[in-house]
Design a protein around this motif. Structure first.
Motif, PDB file in Angstrom:
ATOM      1  N   GLU A   1       0.833  -1.199   0.000  1.00 22.35           N
ATOM      2  CA  GLU A   1       0.000   0.000   0.000  1.00 22.35           C
ATOM      3  C   GLU A   1       0.873   1.257   0.000  1.00 22.35           C
ATOM      4  O   GLU A   1       2.099   1.187   0.045  1.00 22.35           O
ATOM      5  CB  GLU A   1      -0.934  -0.024   1.215  1.00 22.35           C
ATOM      6  CG  GLU A   1      -1.945  -1.158   1.161  1.00 22.35           C
ATOM      7  CD  GLU A   1      -2.927  -1.150   2.324  1.00 22.35           C
ATOM      8  OE1 GLU A   1      -2.736  -0.349   3.271  1.00 22.35           O
ATOM      9  OE2 GLU A   1      -3.884  -1.948   2.299  1.00 22.35           O
ATOM     10  N   ASP A   2       0.249   2.421  -0.061  1.00 27.14           N
ATOM     11  CA  ASP A   2       0.990   3.667  -0.217  1.00 27.14           C
ATOM     12  C   ASP A   2       1.612   4.124   1.107  1.00 27.14           C
ATOM     13  O   ASP A   2       1.419   3.506   2.158  1.00 27.14           O
ATOM     14  CB  ASP A   2       0.095   4.758  -0.811  1.00 27.14           C
ATOM     15  CG  ASP A   2      -1.110   5.087   0.064  1.00 27.14           C
ATOM     16  OD1 ASP A   2      -1.147   4.656   1.247  1.00 27.14           O
ATOM     17  OD2 ASP A   2      -2.014   5.779  -0.428  1.00 27.14           O
ATOM     18  N   GLU A   3       2.342   5.239   1.043  1.00 24.01           N
ATOM     19  CA  GLU A   3       3.043   5.728   2.231  1.00 24.01           C
ATOM     20  C   GLU A   3       2.078   6.133   3.334  1.00 24.01           C
ATOM     21  O   GLU A   3       2.380   5.964   4.524  1.00 24.01           O
ATOM     22  CB  GLU A   3       3.956   6.897   1.868  1.00 24.01           C
ATOM     23  CG  GLU A   3       4.812   7.363   3.036  1.00 24.01           C
ATOM     24  CD  GLU A   3       5.801   8.452   2.659  1.00 24.01           C
ATOM     25  OE1 GLU A   3       6.769   8.657   3.424  1.00 24.01           O
ATOM     26  OE2 GLU A   3       5.603   9.111   1.608  1.00 24.01           O
ATOM     27  N   ALA A   4       0.930   6.671   2.961  1.00 20.62           N
ATOM     28  CA  ALA A   4      -0.056   7.060   3.975  1.00 20.62           C
ATOM     29  C   ALA A   4      -0.507   5.869   4.808  1.00 20.62           C
ATOM     30  O   ALA A   4      -0.911   6.029   5.966  1.00 20.62           O
ATOM     31  CB  ALA A   4      -1.258   7.721   3.297  1.00 20.62           C
ATOM     32  N   SER A   5      -0.424   4.676   4.249  1.00 23.20           N
ATOM     33  CA  SER A   5      -0.768   3.439   4.954  1.00 23.20           C
ATOM     34  C   SER A   5       0.466   2.747   5.504  1.00 23.20           C
ATOM     35  O   SER A   5       0.403   1.579   5.895  1.00 23.20           O
ATOM     36  CB  SER A   5      -1.521   2.491   4.010  1.00 23.20           C
ATOM     37  OG  SER A   5      -2.701   3.088   3.522  1.00 23.20           O
ATOM     38  N   ALA A   6       1.606   3.476   5.502  1.00 27.70           N
ATOM     39  CA  ALA A   6       2.887   2.962   6.011  1.00 27.70           C
ATOM     40  C   ALA A   6       3.345   1.743   5.219  1.00 27.70           C
ATOM     41  O   ALA A   6       3.969   0.847   5.776  1.00 27.70           O
ATOM     42  CB  ALA A   6       2.803   2.657   7.499  1.00 27.70           C
ATOM     43  N   TYR A   7       3.037   1.747   3.921  1.00 25.07           N
ATOM     44  CA  TYR A   7       3.454   0.666   3.018  1.00 25.07           C
ATOM     45  C   TYR A   7       3.042  -0.703   3.559  1.00 25.07           C
ATOM     46  O   TYR A   7       3.816  -1.666   3.538  1.00 25.07           O
ATOM     47  CB  TYR A   7       4.964   0.714   2.778  1.00 25.07           C
ATOM     48  CG  TYR A   7       5.440   2.016   2.168  1.00 25.07           C
ATOM     49  CD1 TYR A   7       5.040   2.404   0.897  1.00 25.07           C
ATOM     50  CD2 TYR A   7       6.278   2.877   2.884  1.00 25.07           C
ATOM     51  CE1 TYR A   7       5.465   3.600   0.338  1.00 25.07           C
ATOM     52  CE2 TYR A   7       6.718   4.076   2.339  1.00 25.07           C
ATOM     53  CZ  TYR A   7       6.298   4.435   1.061  1.00 25.07           C
ATOM     54  OH  TYR A   7       6.726   5.621   0.507  1.00 25.07           O
ATOM     55  N   ARG A   8       1.808  -0.802   3.996  1.00 27.80           N
ATOM     56  CA  ARG A   8       1.295  -2.053   4.560  1.00 27.80           C
ATOM     57  C   ARG A   8       1.394  -3.186   3.532  1.00 27.80           C
ATOM     58  O   ARG A   8       1.152  -2.988   2.334  1.00 27.80           O
ATOM     59  CB  ARG A   8      -0.155  -1.886   5.003  1.00 27.80           C
ATOM     60  CG  ARG A   8      -0.704  -3.105   5.760  1.00 27.80           C
ATOM     61  CD  ARG A   8      -2.193  -2.944   6.023  1.00 27.80           C
ATOM     62  NE  ARG A   8      -2.483  -1.801   6.882  1.00 27.80           N
ATOM     63  CZ  ARG A   8      -2.501  -1.863   8.210  1.00 27.80           C
ATOM     64  NH1 ARG A   8      -2.215  -3.001   8.827  1.00 27.80           N
ATOM     65  NH2 ARG A   8      -2.788  -0.783   8.922  1.00 27.80           N
ATOM     66  N   LEU A   9       1.746  -4.360   4.007  1.00 27.30           N
ATOM     67  CA  LEU A   9       1.936  -5.539   3.165  1.00 27.30           C
ATOM     68  C   LEU A   9       0.638  -6.335   3.060  1.00 27.30           C
ATOM     69  O   LEU A   9       0.006  -6.646   4.073  1.00 27.30           O
ATOM     70  CB  LEU A   9       3.034  -6.416   3.776  1.00 27.30           C
ATOM     71  CG  LEU A   9       3.394  -7.716   3.069  1.00 27.30           C
ATOM     72  CD1 LEU A   9       4.031  -7.440   1.718  1.00 27.30           C
ATOM     73  CD2 LEU A   9       4.340  -8.545   3.949  1.00 27.30           C
ATOM     74  N   ARG A  10       0.253  -6.688   1.830  1.00 27.43           N
ATOM     75  CA  ARG A  10      -0.937  -7.500   1.585  1.00 27.43           C
ATOM     76  C   ARG A  10      -0.544  -8.699   0.726  1.00 27.43           C
ATOM     77  O   ARG A  10      -0.007  -8.528  -0.372  1.00 27.43           O
ATOM     78  CB  ARG A  10      -2.015  -6.700   0.867  1.00 27.43           C
ATOM     79  CG  ARG A  10      -2.457  -5.433   1.603  1.00 27.43           C
ATOM     80  CD  ARG A  10      -3.265  -5.752   2.843  1.00 27.43           C
ATOM     81  NE  ARG A  10      -3.922  -4.557   3.396  1.00 27.43           N
ATOM     82  CZ  ARG A  10      -4.646  -4.544   4.502  1.00 27.43           C
ATOM     83  NH1 ARG A  10      -4.804  -5.662   5.196  1.00 27.43           N
ATOM     84  NH2 ARG A  10      -5.200  -3.432   4.930  1.00 27.43           N
ATOM     85  N   LEU A  11      -0.800  -9.889   1.233  1.00 28.34           N
ATOM     86  CA  LEU A  11      -0.373 -11.107   0.551  1.00 28.34           C
ATOM     87  C   LEU A  11      -1.534 -12.071   0.343  1.00 28.34           C
ATOM     88  O   LEU A  11      -2.442 -12.154   1.170  1.00 28.34           O
ATOM     89  CB  LEU A  11       0.721 -11.813   1.354  1.00 28.34           C
ATOM     90  CG  LEU A  11       2.035 -11.057   1.527  1.00 28.34           C
ATOM     91  CD1 LEU A  11       2.903 -11.752   2.559  1.00 28.34           C
ATOM     92  CD2 LEU A  11       2.764 -10.926   0.196  1.00 28.34           C
ATOM     93  N   GLY A  12      -1.446 -12.830  -0.746  1.00 30.93           N
ATOM     94  CA  GLY A  12      -2.442 -13.853  -1.025  1.00 30.93           C
ATOM     95  C   GLY A  12      -1.905 -15.244  -0.762  1.00 30.93           C
ATOM     96  O   GLY A  12      -1.091 -15.455   0.127  1.00 30.93           O
ATOM     97  N   LEU A  13      -2.332 -16.213  -1.574  1.00 29.41           N
ATOM     98  CA  LEU A  13      -1.989 -17.609  -1.372  1.00 29.41           C
ATOM     99  C   LEU A  13      -0.515 -17.870  -1.639  1.00 29.41           C
ATOM    100  O   LEU A  13       0.093 -17.249  -2.513  1.00 29.41           O
ATOM    101  CB  LEU A  13      -2.848 -18.494  -2.276  1.00 29.41           C
ATOM    102  CG  LEU A  13      -4.358 -18.469  -2.006  1.00 29.41           C
ATOM    103  CD1 LEU A  13      -5.089 -19.325  -3.023  1.00 29.41           C
ATOM    104  CD2 LEU A  13      -4.664 -18.933  -0.582  1.00 29.41           C
ATOM    105  N   PHE A  14       0.032 -18.826  -0.906  1.00 37.06           N
ATOM    106  CA  PHE A  14       1.452 -19.182  -1.026  1.00 37.06           C
ATOM    107  C   PHE A  14       1.608 -20.532  -1.695  1.00 37.06           C
ATOM    108  O   PHE A  14       0.821 -21.453  -1.478  1.00 37.06           O
ATOM    109  CB  PHE A  14       2.096 -19.236   0.363  1.00 37.06           C
ATOM    110  CG  PHE A  14       3.490 -19.812   0.356  1.00 37.06           C
ATOM    111  CD1 PHE A  14       4.576 -19.016   0.043  1.00 37.06           C
ATOM    112  CD2 PHE A  14       3.709 -21.158   0.630  1.00 37.06           C
ATOM    113  CE1 PHE A  14       5.861 -19.533   0.015  1.00 37.06           C
ATOM    114  CE2 PHE A  14       4.985 -21.687   0.611  1.00 37.06           C
ATOM    115  CZ  PHE A  14       6.060 -20.880   0.302  1.00 37.06           C
ATOM    116  N   GLU A  15       2.670 -20.643  -2.510  1.00 38.56           N
ATOM    117  CA  GLU A  15       3.103 -21.942  -3.012  1.00 38.56           C
ATOM    118  C   GLU A  15       4.606 -21.895  -3.235  1.00 38.56           C
ATOM    119  O   GLU A  15       5.177 -20.825  -3.475  1.00 38.56           O
ATOM    120  CB  GLU A  15       2.396 -22.307  -4.325  1.00 38.56           C
ATOM    121  CG  GLU A  15       2.709 -21.394  -5.494  1.00 38.56           C
ATOM    122  CD  GLU A  15       2.072 -21.884  -6.787  1.00 38.56           C
ATOM    123  OE1 GLU A  15       1.377 -22.913  -6.747  1.00 38.56           O
ATOM    124  OE2 GLU A  15       2.276 -21.239  -7.832  1.00 38.56           O
TER     125      GLU A  15
END
Length: 279
Positions: A163-177
């Motif tokens: 996410e953007d700097e205003a959101s402190a570059y929050r990490l968003r992840l989906g499914l892992f393989e």
């Protein structure tokens, strides 16, 4: 932004072979990540219309583009990035070598715009991670780890968004393989990095009572990362690369890479849909 789908593969390959250009005109927002002697390494410096990422460059060249440094434009301004073309057109956003000479104990501003050397150990920059992953295509994150015995493990998270700097570059992840353990979304050691904000030594956004980026091991601070309280994974600590059971103090890893590319195959080169003013 005009896309490379309007350039034929032959034109793209011609541009990739351009030599003898005046390097004083090489423009990139993060050109400081290349030394002046390395400006000549930029492989597509003759292109008038830049790709959004390395995958778009690979598709536009019909798979002929080689590994190396390219100009890309995920946002309003061009940047330089290292492209892992042989592995499928990944844009490298981080590379670290254990005991790297590049210091990853950096400020918020430095992590925002990047540091190090594009041709070696570096962090591309949180602003550019956001620009790359915000779309319009959905992106995925690739993790590559190499241990002391030269055993390579790979993992992927799909989708991947910073996410953007205003959101402190929050990490968003989906499914892992993959063949690595899932060290970012699977809470096997009471650390969950998914959905965390980015923390640096001068900007504490983690869930610990101290700043995780300042905590030291063998005199080396943790560096910026999406900490929880604190980390089951941290690819920015330069004396020990952490990735749960795959890379740690007992099982040392030599190298780590973070890379991004679109999660779905996109046909960039189409015929009969270009206007003359797009070339």
């Amino acid at each position: 932004m005009k896309y490379l789908r309007c350039l034929s593969p032959a034109v793209v390959l011609l541009l990739l072979s351009v030599t003898g250009l005046d390097m004083d005109h090489l423009q990139a927002e993060n050109l400081n990540l290349l030394s002046p002697d390395e400006h000549k390494l930029v492989l597509n410096r003759g292109m008038r219309v830049l790709p959004r990422d390395c995958y778009e460059m690979l598709m536009a060249s019909s798979g002929q583009a080689r590994d190396g440094v390219y100009l890309i434009q995920p946002g309003d301004s061009p940047i330089v990035a290292y492209c892992a073309m042989q592995e499928g057109g990944w844009t490298v956003v981080q590379h670290i070598t254990v005991n790297s000479s590049v210091n990853f104990d950096r400020t918020w501003a430095e992590y925002k715009k990047g540091f190090g050397f594009i041709t070696g150990d570096h962090w591309l920059g949180n602003d550019y991670l956001h620009q790359l992953t915000r779309g319009p295509a959905r992106y995925k994150l690739g993790i590559k780890l190499v241990d002391q015995d030269a055993v390579t493990k790979m993992g992927q998270y799909d989708p991947f968004l910073v996410e953007d700097e205003a959101s402190a570059y929050r990490l968003r992840l989906g499914l892992f393989e993959g063949t690595t353990v899932d060290a970012l979304t699977l809470d096997t050691e009471n650390y969950l990095h998914d959905n965390q904000k980015f923390t640096t030594k001068d900007r504490d956004n983690d869930n610990y009572f101290q700043n995780c980026a300042k905590l030291e091991f063998q005199g080396v601070p943790g560096g910026g990362w999406w900490y929880d309280a604190c980390a089951g994974a941290n690819l920015n600590r330069r004396n020990v690369i952490y990735w749960q059971k795959d890379c740690n103090k007992e099982r040392l890893c030599k190298y780590a890479w973070m890379m991004v590319r679109p999660s779905d195959t996109v046909k960039l080169i189409q015929s009969g849909d270009c206007k003359k003013d797009e070339l």
